[in-house]
Design a protein around this motif. Structure first.
Motif, short mmCIF file in Angstrom:
data_model
loop_
_atom_site.label_atom_id
_atom_site.label_comp_id
_atom_site.label_asym_id
_atom_site.label_seq_id
_atom_site.Cartn_x
_atom_site.Cartn_y
_atom_site.Cartn_z
N VAL A 160 52.65 -29.28 -16.64
CA VAL A 160 51.82 -29.11 -15.18
C VAL A 160 50.45 -29.63 -15.26
O VAL A 160 49.57 -29.43 -16.09
N THR A 161 50.38 -30.82 -14.57
CA THR A 161 49.03 -31.42 -14.37
C THR A 161 48.05 -30.81 -13.14
O THR A 161 48.80 -30.89 -12.20
N ALA A 168 38.41 -33.89 -15.14
CA ALA A 168 38.89 -33.56 -14.27
C ALA A 168 40.24 -33.04 -13.97
O ALA A 168 40.52 -32.10 -13.17
N LEU A 169 40.78 -33.48 -15.12
CA LEU A 169 42.40 -32.94 -15.20
C LEU A 169 42.64 -32.35 -16.37
O LEU A 169 42.07 -32.59 -17.39
N SER A 170 43.53 -31.21 -16.53
CA SER A 170 44.04 -30.60 -17.57
C SER A 170 45.44 -30.51 -17.42
O SER A 170 46.41 -30.88 -16.27
N ARG A 171 46.37 -30.50 -18.62
CA ARG A 171 47.78 -30.49 -18.72
C ARG A 171 47.93 -28.96 -19.23
O ARG A 171 47.54 -28.73 -20.49
N ILE A 172 48.74 -28.16 -18.49
CA ILE A 172 49.31 -26.93 -19.02
C ILE A 172 50.66 -27.28 -19.45
O ILE A 172 51.50 -27.54 -18.71
N THR A 173 50.92 -26.39 -20.54
CA THR A 173 52.47 -26.70 -20.97
C THR A 173 52.67 -25.25 -21.21
O THR A 173 52.38 -24.38 -21.93
N VAL A 227 47.51 -28.27 -8.18
CA VAL A 227 48.46 -28.71 -8.93
C VAL A 227 48.88 -30.27 -8.45
O VAL A 227 49.12 -30.40 -7.44
N HIS A 228 48.80 -31.30 -9.46
CA HIS A 228 49.09 -32.50 -9.07
C HIS A 228 50.63 -32.99 -9.49
O HIS A 228 51.44 -33.80 -8.64
N LYS A 229 51.15 -32.57 -10.56
CA LYS A 229 52.60 -32.64 -10.98
C LYS A 229 53.20 -31.59 -11.57
O LYS A 229 52.42 -31.08 -12.61
N GLU A 245 56.96 -44.23 -20.09
CA GLU A 245 56.54 -43.51 -18.76
C GLU A 245 55.94 -42.23 -19.06
O GLU A 245 56.32 -41.60 -20.18
N GLY A 246 54.92 -41.65 -18.26
CA GLY A 246 54.48 -40.34 -18.46
C GLY A 246 54.97 -39.18 -17.98
O GLY A 246 55.66 -39.52 -16.65
N ALA A 247 54.73 -38.23 -18.05
CA ALA A 247 55.30 -36.68 -17.55
C ALA A 247 54.25 -36.23 -16.76
O ALA A 247 53.52 -35.48 -16.49
#
Length: 171
Positions: free
Chosen positions: A15-16, A51-56, A79-81, A169-171
């Motif tokens: 989750v970005t 500015a962004l974090s990634r939550i796994t 949430v962006h993605k 490609e990115g997730a």
């Protein structure tokens, strides 16, 4: 027509999000409100400007429930993605663990031998203990911990799972 109920499946969600106060609580609350457990949760700042974090998030549930959780996550404003790595295709998962083992004599020798087999690195040692650092898939870490229980396991610290799609490609 017979309806088939699919069993609970393990899913890794990437989750970005905007890096802002309270977003982690909102995401955890979304799972709690639906009665679903979070098996693993990691958060990391992923942008140069912070500015962004990634939550796994690692969770278990039948596909329709995971789909519902993903849809609700996507509706949260910061949430962006949201990507279900489990469903999206080949991906890599890793976790870091610190494992403290106490022992002398043969137990000490066996702990070092098994650490070598698992490529666990001693990061601290005394005459009666080791702290091993082990990185890998969760099942590898689980196996190492199970073996160390028989030798003199004292303490375990785990970071939680991080995952990433294979390929360009990115997730």
């Amino acid at each position: 027509m017979k309806i088939q109920h699919r069993e609970s499946e393990r899913h890794v969600l990437a989750v970005t999000v905007d890096n802002e106060a309270g977003i982690l609580a909102k995401i955890a609350g979304l799972f709690t409100a639906r009665g679903y457990n979070i098996d693993s949760l990691t958060v990391a700042d992923i942008s140069e400007d912070h500015a962004l974090s990634r939550i796994t998030v690692v969770t278990n549930g039948p596909p329709p429930v995971i789909d519902q959780i993903m849809a609700q996550l996507e509706r949260l404003v910061p949430v962006h993605k949201v990507v279900d790595l489990t469903e999206a295709g080949p991906h890599v998962e890793r976790e870091l663990a610190l494992i403290k083992v106490v022992g002398t004599g043969e137990h000490r020798v066996e702990a070092l031998r098994l650490a070598d087999v698992f490529r666990a690195r001693p990061v601290d040692t005394t005459t009666t203990s080791f702290i091993f650092e082990l990185t890998g898939p969760p099942d590898k870490i689980d196996s190492f911990i199970a073996l160390m229980r028989e030798i003199g396991l004292v303490e375990v610290g785990r970071t939680g799972i991080v995952g990433m799609m294979r390929g360009p490609e990115g997730a």
